[in-house]
Motif scaffolding. Structure first.
Motif, mmCIF file in Angstrom:
data_model
loop_
_atom_site.group_PDB
_atom_site.id
_atom_site.type_symbol
_atom_site.label_atom_id
_atom_site.label_comp_id
_atom_site.label_asym_id
_atom_site.label_seq_id
_atom_site.Cartn_x
_atom_site.Cartn_y
_atom_site.Cartn_z
ATOM 1 N N GLU A 37 0.850 -1.189 0.000
ATOM 2 C CA GLU A 37 0.000 0.000 0.000
ATOM 3 C C GLU A 37 0.886 1.240 0.000
ATOM 4 N N LEU A 38 0.319 2.309 -0.507
ATOM 5 C CA LEU A 38 1.038 3.576 -0.563
ATOM 6 C C LEU A 38 0.558 4.449 0.582
ATOM 7 N N TYR A 39 1.424 4.670 1.551
ATOM 8 C CA TYR A 39 1.085 5.497 2.708
ATOM 9 C C TYR A 39 1.611 6.916 2.508
ATOM 10 N N SER A 40 1.081 7.811 3.292
ATOM 11 C CA SER A 40 1.524 9.204 3.187
ATOM 12 C C SER A 40 2.981 9.356 3.636
ATOM 13 N N GLY A 41 3.418 8.517 4.567
ATOM 14 C CA GLY A 41 4.819 8.559 5.011
ATOM 15 C C GLY A 41 5.783 8.225 3.892
ATOM 16 N N THR A 42 5.384 7.287 3.034
ATOM 17 C CA THR A 42 6.226 6.915 1.892
ATOM 18 C C THR A 42 6.350 8.080 0.914
ATOM 19 N N VAL A 43 5.250 8.748 0.654
ATOM 20 C CA VAL A 43 5.263 9.901 -0.260
ATOM 21 C C VAL A 43 6.105 11.033 0.322
ATOM 22 N N VAL A 44 5.935 11.266 1.625
ATOM 23 C CA VAL A 44 6.712 12.317 2.278
ATOM 24 C C VAL A 44 8.205 11.991 2.226
ATOM 25 N N THR A 45 8.551 10.717 2.423
ATOM 26 C CA THR A 45 9.959 10.310 2.346
ATOM 27 C C THR A 45 10.513 10.560 0.949
ATOM 28 N N PHE A 46 9.751 10.215 -0.078
ATOM 29 C CA PHE A 46 10.172 10.478 -1.457
ATOM 30 C C PHE A 46 10.376 11.983 -1.669
ATOM 31 N N LEU A 47 9.441 12.787 -1.182
ATOM 32 C CA LEU A 47 9.542 14.229 -1.373
ATOM 33 C C LEU A 47 10.719 14.816 -0.600
ATOM 34 N N LEU A 48 10.998 14.311 0.592
ATOM 35 C CA LEU A 48 12.146 14.814 1.363
ATOM 36 C C LEU A 48 13.473 14.468 0.694
ATOM 37 N N VAL A 49 13.565 13.255 0.181
ATOM 38 C CA VAL A 49 14.780 12.879 -0.558
ATOM 39 C C VAL A 49 14.927 13.763 -1.791
ATOM 40 N N GLY A 50 13.822 14.018 -2.460
ATOM 41 C CA GLY A 50 13.857 14.911 -3.626
ATOM 42 C C GLY A 50 14.252 16.322 -3.242
ATOM 43 N N LEU A 51 13.752 16.811 -2.100
ATOM 44 C CA LEU A 51 14.113 18.142 -1.635
ATOM 45 C C LEU A 51 15.598 18.227 -1.315
ATOM 46 N N ILE A 52 16.129 17.202 -0.662
ATOM 47 C CA ILE A 52 17.561 17.195 -0.342
ATOM 48 C C ILE A 52 18.399 17.171 -1.615
ATOM 49 N N LEU A 53 17.993 16.372 -2.580
ATOM 50 C CA LEU A 53 18.700 16.351 -3.868
ATOM 51 C C LEU A 53 18.606 17.708 -4.565
ATOM 52 N N PHE A 54 17.428 18.316 -4.511
ATOM 53 C CA PHE A 54 17.253 19.620 -5.133
ATOM 54 C C PHE A 54 18.145 20.668 -4.475
ATOM 55 N N LEU A 55 18.198 20.699 -3.152
ATOM 56 C CA LEU A 55 19.038 21.675 -2.449
ATOM 57 C C LEU A 55 20.523 21.453 -2.736
ATOM 58 N N ALA A 56 20.926 20.179 -2.807
ATOM 59 C CA ALA A 56 22.328 19.879 -3.140
ATOM 60 C C ALA A 56 22.650 20.336 -4.558
ATOM 61 N N THR A 57 21.724 20.112 -5.471
ATOM 62 C CA THR A 57 21.925 20.551 -6.854
ATOM 63 C C THR A 57 21.977 22.068 -6.941
ATOM 64 N N TRP A 58 21.107 22.727 -6.206
ATOM 65 C CA TRP A 58 21.089 24.190 -6.198
ATOM 66 C C TRP A 58 22.392 24.744 -5.630
ATOM 67 N N ALA A 59 22.909 24.122 -4.568
ATOM 68 C CA ALA A 59 24.166 24.579 -3.963
ATOM 69 C C ALA A 59 25.337 24.392 -4.922
ATOM 70 N N THR A 60 25.412 23.254 -5.589
ATOM 71 C CA THR A 60 26.516 23.037 -6.534
ATOM 72 C C THR A 60 26.397 23.975 -7.732
ATOM 73 N N SER A 61 25.172 24.247 -8.145
ATOM 74 C CA SER A 61 24.966 25.180 -9.252
ATOM 75 C C SER A 61 25.416 26.582 -8.859
ATOM 76 N N SER A 62 25.100 26.973 -7.653
ATOM 77 C CA SER A 62 25.503 28.287 -7.165
ATOM 78 C C SER A 62 27.022 28.397 -7.062
ATOM 79 N N MET A 63 27.660 27.362 -6.548
ATOM 80 C CA MET A 63 29.122 27.375 -6.446
ATOM 81 C C MET A 63 29.779 27.402 -7.823
ATOM 82 N N ALA A 64 29.236 26.661 -8.762
ATOM 83 C CA ALA A 64 29.791 26.655 -10.114
ATOM 84 C C ALA A 64 29.634 28.026 -10.758
#
Length: 121
Positions: A37-64
């Motif tokens: 089953e798809l729980y809200s915790g699973t979706v939130v975990t996916f979104l948090l991992v995506g947010l962390i990846l997005f912030l890391a990408t934004w930081a590397t883009s800014s440094m570059a």
């Protein structure tokens, strides 16, 4: 840094593309990952991992970008220094040409034996 930034951007895009495919086709692939089953915790975990990846990408883009801007400003400073040197050399060359012309005029005046005519009234 530029290469790492490109890798991070590709990783982010791949993560969100796989997440989208996973959530859209959840009914047909839910047994593959052991999730029934798809729980809200699973979706939130996916979104948090995506947010962390997005912030890391934004930081590397800014440094570059900052790295590129600093190298660009250094090159512009070098260009301006070269322009100043070129201008100084051109001015020195013009001054030498003027000095030569003045010397030639003075030699022409001294070489003539006949004095110029003077009119008295």
């Amino acid at each position: 840094m530029k290469k790492f930034n490109s890798i991070m951007q590709l990783l982010l895009a791949l993560f969100f593309a796989l997440s989208l495919v996973y959530f859209l086709a959840f009914e047909s692939v839910k047994g593959v990952f052991g999730v029934t089953e798809l729980y809200s915790g699973t979706v939130v975990t996916f979104l948090l991992v995506g947010l962390i990846l997005f912030l890391a990408t934004w930081a590397t883009s800014s440094m570059a970008m900052k790295s590129l801007e600093s190298s660009l400003s250094k090159k512009e400073l070098e260009k301006n220094e070269l322009k100043a040197k070129l201008y100084d050399l051109e001015q020195a060359l013009k001054l030498k040409n003027i000095d030569r012309k003045i010397d030639q005029i003075e030699e022409d005046k001294e070489s003539s034996v006949i004095k110029p005519r003077q009119n008295f009234k």
